[in-house]
Design a protein around this motif. Structure first.
Motif, PDB file in Angstrom:
ATOM      1  N   VAL A 181     -10.712  -2.865 -35.192  1.00  0.00           N
ATOM      2  CA  VAL A 181     -10.375  -4.037 -36.006  1.00  0.00           C
ATOM      3  C   VAL A 181     -11.016  -3.919 -37.392  1.00  0.00           C
ATOM      4  CG1 VAL A 181     -10.739  -6.528 -36.248  1.00  0.00           C
ATOM      5  CG2 VAL A 181      -9.946  -5.576 -34.072  1.00  0.00           C
ATOM      6  N   ALA A 182     -12.249  -3.431 -37.455  1.00  0.00           N
ATOM      7  CA  ALA A 182     -12.919  -3.266 -38.745  1.00  0.00           C
ATOM      8  C   ALA A 182     -12.176  -2.262 -39.624  1.00  0.00           C
ATOM      9  CB  ALA A 182     -14.360  -2.829 -38.538  1.00  0.00           C
ATOM     10  N   ASP A 183     -11.716  -1.160 -39.026  1.00  0.00           N
ATOM     11  CA  ASP A 183     -10.961  -0.162 -39.786  1.00  0.00           C
ATOM     12  C   ASP A 183      -9.634  -0.742 -40.280  1.00  0.00           C
ATOM     13  OD1 ASP A 183     -12.907   1.735 -39.527  1.00  0.00           O
ATOM     14  OD2 ASP A 183     -11.828   2.989 -38.083  1.00  0.00           O
ATOM     15  N   LEU A 184      -8.944  -1.454 -39.411  1.00  0.00           N
ATOM     16  CA  LEU A 184      -7.668  -2.062 -39.797  1.00  0.00           C
ATOM     17  C   LEU A 184      -7.871  -3.097 -40.896  1.00  0.00           C
ATOM     18  CD1 LEU A 184      -6.070  -2.556 -36.254  1.00  0.00           C
ATOM     19  CD2 LEU A 184      -5.541  -0.750 -37.916  1.00  0.00           C
ATOM     20  N   ARG A 231     -10.043  -9.136 -22.932  1.00  0.00           N
ATOM     21  CA  ARG A 231     -10.581  -9.061 -24.283  1.00  0.00           C
ATOM     22  C   ARG A 231     -10.317 -10.360 -25.062  1.00  0.00           C
ATOM     23  NH1 ARG A 231      -9.670  -2.757 -26.240  1.00  0.00           N
ATOM     24  NH2 ARG A 231     -11.498  -1.989 -25.115  1.00  0.00           N
ATOM     25  N   ASP A 232     -11.300 -10.725 -25.887  1.00  0.00           N
ATOM     26  CA  ASP A 232     -11.146 -11.890 -26.765  1.00  0.00           C
ATOM     27  C   ASP A 232     -10.794 -11.350 -28.149  1.00  0.00           C
ATOM     28  OD1 ASP A 232     -11.215 -14.265 -28.110  1.00  0.00           O
ATOM     29  OD2 ASP A 232     -13.132 -14.928 -27.277  1.00  0.00           O
ATOM     30  N   THR A 233      -9.536 -10.982 -28.326  1.00  0.00           N
ATOM     31  CA  THR A 233      -9.105 -10.232 -29.506  1.00  0.00           C
ATOM     32  C   THR A 233      -9.206 -11.044 -30.787  1.00  0.00           C
ATOM     33  OG1 THR A 233      -7.653  -8.898 -28.114  1.00  0.00           O
ATOM     34  CG2 THR A 233      -7.186  -8.928 -30.471  1.00  0.00           C
ATOM     35  N   VAL A 234      -8.819 -12.298 -30.760  1.00  0.00           N
ATOM     36  CA  VAL A 234      -8.894 -13.120 -31.966  1.00  0.00           C
ATOM     37  C   VAL A 234     -10.340 -13.239 -32.439  1.00  0.00           C
ATOM     38  CG1 VAL A 234      -8.505 -15.412 -32.942  1.00  0.00           C
ATOM     39  CG2 VAL A 234      -6.789 -14.390 -31.452  1.00  0.00           C
ATOM     40  N   GLN A 235     -11.247 -13.389 -31.503  1.00  0.00           N
ATOM     41  CA  GLN A 235     -12.660 -13.498 -31.872  1.00  0.00           C
ATOM     42  C   GLN A 235     -13.147 -12.230 -32.552  1.00  0.00           C
ATOM     43  OE1 GLN A 235     -14.482 -16.278 -31.773  1.00  0.00           O
ATOM     44  NE2 GLN A 235     -16.057 -15.106 -32.847  1.00  0.00           N
ATOM     45  N   ALA A 236     -12.647 -11.077 -32.115  1.00  0.00           N
ATOM     46  CA  ALA A 236     -13.016  -9.810 -32.760  1.00  0.00           C
ATOM     47  C   ALA A 236     -12.567  -9.801 -34.221  1.00  0.00           C
ATOM     48  CB  ALA A 236     -12.396  -8.635 -32.008  1.00  0.00           C
ATOM     49  N   PHE A 237     -11.364 -10.287 -34.499  1.00  0.00           N
ATOM     50  CA  PHE A 237     -10.875 -10.363 -35.879  1.00  0.00           C
ATOM     51  C   PHE A 237     -11.684 -11.362 -36.701  1.00  0.00           C
ATOM     52  CE2 PHE A 237      -7.124  -8.194 -34.307  1.00  0.00           C
ATOM     53  CZ  PHE A 237      -6.687  -7.482 -35.411  1.00  0.00           C
ATOM     54  N   LEU A 238     -11.963 -12.523 -36.115  1.00  0.00           N
ATOM     55  CA  LEU A 238     -12.715 -13.540 -36.842  1.00  0.00           C
ATOM     56  C   LEU A 238     -14.114 -13.047 -37.198  1.00  0.00           C
ATOM     57  CD1 LEU A 238     -11.736 -16.766 -34.837  1.00  0.00           C
ATOM     58  CD2 LEU A 238     -10.776 -15.938 -36.995  1.00  0.00           C
ATOM     59  N   LYS A 239     -14.724 -12.298 -36.286  1.00  0.00           N
ATOM     60  CA  LYS A 239     -16.072 -11.771 -36.535  1.00  0.00           C
ATOM     61  C   LYS A 239     -16.068 -10.787 -37.693  1.00  0.00           C
ATOM     62  CE  LYS A 239     -19.859  -9.242 -34.327  1.00  0.00           C
ATOM     63  NZ  LYS A 239     -20.328  -8.555 -33.089  1.00  0.00           N
ATOM     64  N   VAL A 240     -15.096  -9.855 -37.684  1.00  0.00           N
ATOM     65  CA  VAL A 240     -15.025  -8.858 -38.755  1.00  0.00           C
ATOM     66  C   VAL A 240     -14.741  -9.531 -40.097  1.00  0.00           C
ATOM     67  CG1 VAL A 240     -13.671  -6.925 -39.654  1.00  0.00           C
ATOM     68  CG2 VAL A 240     -14.397  -6.938 -37.257  1.00  0.00           C
ATOM     69  N   ASP A 245     -15.704 -10.901 -45.562  1.00  0.00           N
ATOM     70  CA  ASP A 245     -15.232 -11.806 -46.619  1.00  0.00           C
ATOM     71  C   ASP A 245     -15.552 -13.271 -46.368  1.00  0.00           C
ATOM     72  OD1 ASP A 245     -13.998  -9.789 -48.241  1.00  0.00           O
ATOM     73  OD2 ASP A 245     -12.345  -9.698 -46.815  1.00  0.00           O
ATOM     74  N   GLY A 246     -16.371 -13.550 -45.385  1.00  0.00           N
ATOM     75  CA  GLY A 246     -16.667 -14.947 -45.083  1.00  0.00           C
ATOM     76  C   GLY A 246     -15.575 -15.644 -44.298  1.00  0.00           C
ATOM     77  N   GLY A 247     -14.654 -14.874 -43.703  1.00  0.00           N
ATOM     78  CA  GLY A 247     -13.579 -15.431 -42.888  1.00  0.00           C
ATOM     79  C   GLY A 247     -12.208 -15.132 -43.466  1.00  0.00           C
ATOM     80  N   PHE A 248     -11.185 -15.604 -42.787  1.00  0.00           N
ATOM     81  CA  PHE A 248      -9.807 -15.450 -43.248  1.00  0.00           C
ATOM     82  C   PHE A 248      -9.414 -16.622 -44.148  1.00  0.00           C
ATOM     83  CE2 PHE A 248      -9.477 -12.702 -39.456  1.00  0.00           C
ATOM     84  CZ  PHE A 248      -8.796 -11.619 -40.000  1.00  0.00           C
ATOM     85  N   ALA A 249      -8.433 -16.373 -45.009  1.00  0.00           N
ATOM     86  CA  ALA A 249      -7.894 -17.463 -45.824  1.00  0.00           C
ATOM     87  C   ALA A 249      -7.148 -18.462 -44.954  1.00  0.00           C
ATOM     88  CB  ALA A 249      -6.960 -16.899 -46.901  1.00  0.00           C
TER      89      ALA A 249
END
Length: 276
Positions: A181-184, A231-240, A245-249
């Protein structure tokens, strides 16, 4: 009573998958008896590819329909993560708005079918297949070769090239989800969107949650191409996103089939624009 019966059927859905997977592992062994000793990863890939080439179309028909509208809006330069044999490509229903799609797929046995399906849905030469996994080291060489990225040591700004990154039922199977997720995330343009359709851990139904634990315990991951039901996939994205960047727009995610063992999250995560 009907609801209880439906839940029991749902909790038992892995049974035929186990049977089919064992069959295709056996078939792969019969065809390549020495491969497990010389290259076990290749053996697993061939076994799972046999299963997917036979049943991939049926699996794709079970994808939540909410993703269709999201992919109808796809445009620009896109990264399609783990497209398999391309059974989901028909959901890109407006190929005229797409410049190029890079499909990164580790299952090399699936590549011919993937290219064929891209042609069938009007993507044709717009669809470029990368033999690799959902990480920067696999994807970057092709982007450099095609001139999408300037060199093999790009700055963070130069690396963020994709207008959209699509993940449909794939991040359950990557070995290190947070690293992928971090790479993506680093390859998505500011203001770009992640389109997600992933089955995840079910924390809304104790019965489905317990069933997920059981099937993982008895070998689901080993027989199903590394798929992890919990897996808690959304949480992985939110963490990265928070770290970078302090979160998603914008976070627009919905959980569908909330009582199922294969509950899905579907929606869009929009990356923040960089401040000038």
């Amino acid at each position: 009573m009907a609801n209880i019966f439906a839940c029991l059927i749902d909790y038992l859905f892995p049974v035929p998958f186990f049977a089919f997977s064992i069959f295709y592992f056996t078939l792969a062994f019969v065809k390549n008896p020495f491969l497990p000793l010389t290259n076990f990863d290749s053996f697993k890939e061939k076994a799972f590819a046999g299963l997917w080439l036979k049943f991939g179309a049926a699996f794709s028909d079970q994808t939540p329909t909410e993703v269709d509208e999201l992919l109808a809006g796809s445009k620009g330069l896109i990264l399609d993560v783990g497209p398999g044999s391309g059974e989901q490509l028909r959901r890109f229903s407006h190929p005229e708005n797409i410049r190029t799609i890079y499909g990164v797929e580790p299952g090399v046995t699936l590549h011919d079918k993937l290219r064929a399906n891209a042609g069938k849905v009007g993507l044709g030469d717009k669809y470029r297949v990368i033999g690799g996994t959902a990480d920067l080291d696999s994807i970057l060489p092709t982007l450099v070769k095609d001139g999408v990225v300037k060199n093999d040591r790009p700055s963070a700004k130069d690396l963020a090239v994709f207008d959209e990154i699509v993940c449909v039922r794939v991040l359950c199977g990557v070995p290190d989800q947070e690293a992928s997720v971090a790479d993506l995330y680093g390859m998505l343009k500011p203001g770009g969107r992640f389109v997600l359709c992933e089955h995840v851990v079910n924390n809304r139904s104790w019965g489905a949650n317990l069933a997920q634990k059981f099937w993982m315990l008895v070998g689901w991951k080993a027989l199903m191409g590394g798929c992890d039901l919990r897996r808690d996939t959304v949480q992985a994205f939110l963490k990265v996103a928070k770290e970078k960047d302090g979160g998603f727009a914008k976070v627009e995610m919905t959980q569908v089939d909330p009582h199922s063992i294969s509950t899905h999250v579907v929606g869009v995560l929009t990356k923040k624009q960089k401040k000038r």
